[in-house]
Design a protein around this motif. Structure first.
Motif: not given
Length: 197
Positions: A167-171, A175-189
């Protein structure tokens, strides 16, 4: 520290002499290289997972669906149906009619023949490879409907899939926001570990 090896692969960009066919060959060459080096570095010779963002996500999907040697695909903010109305509108609005022509390796005419575009659209080349889709709902480059429609088609075809909307994230999908980057990496992992059988 997550228990697997990551190879960060580069590829050429589409231009008048480089099309999607060549980009897939670049990924194929990288996969072959990584496989050949497996004995030296002590990781698996095959059975890989492919991840990409934006144009790299398009390529990850297309490669994963057409080469049949990936255990899973993760695509972040992927353009997946290049003949869709929102992609055509974006191309018109931004004066980028040439990019799909270059990817297709041919001039797309306006007669309504979409066969060249369909050939390079992951949506039209789906195979049974588990697919994780992550997309920002504020993406103004690749509309979130690209991932939503691909997700629905994967479900319709019985392919294991998961769609995460940020939500609210662009293109950049956050990945340029530390907390969301961590969540993305967690989901990918988690997706990779779940499908690493």
């Amino acid at each position: 520290n997550k228990g697997f090896v990551v190879a960060n692969v580069d590829y050429r960009y589409a231009n008048d002499s480089v099309s999607a066919k060549d980009l897939l060959a670049d990924i194929d060459a990288a996969v072959s290289y990584v496989s050949k080096k497996s004995g030296k570095y002590g990781y698996s010779k095959n059975g890989y997972h492919i991840v990409g963002i934006s144009a790299g996500a398009h390529l990850a999907l297309l490669y994963g669906y057409t080469k049949k040697n990936m255990k899973s695909i993760t695509a972040l903010c992927a353009p997946s149906r290049l003949d869709s109305p929102e992609v055509l509108e974006f191309r018109k609005k931004n004066g980028r009619f040439d990019i799909i022509d270059k990817l297709a390796g041919t001039k797309i005419d306006s007669s309504g023949d979409n066969s060249a575009i369909i050939k390079i659209s992951p949506f039209s080349n789906i195979s049974n490879v588990p697919t994780l889709l992550i997309h920002g709902d504020a993406d103004n480059v690749v509309n979130v409907s690209q991932s939503q429609n691909l997700y629905n088609e994967l479900k319709r075809k019985g392919v294991e899939t998961k769609l995460i909307i940020r939500e609210g994230k662009a293109h950049d999908v956050g990945m340029n926001t530390p907390e969301t980057e961590i969540q993305n990496i967690k989901d990918i992992t988690e997706w990779i570990v779940q499908h690493n059988k």
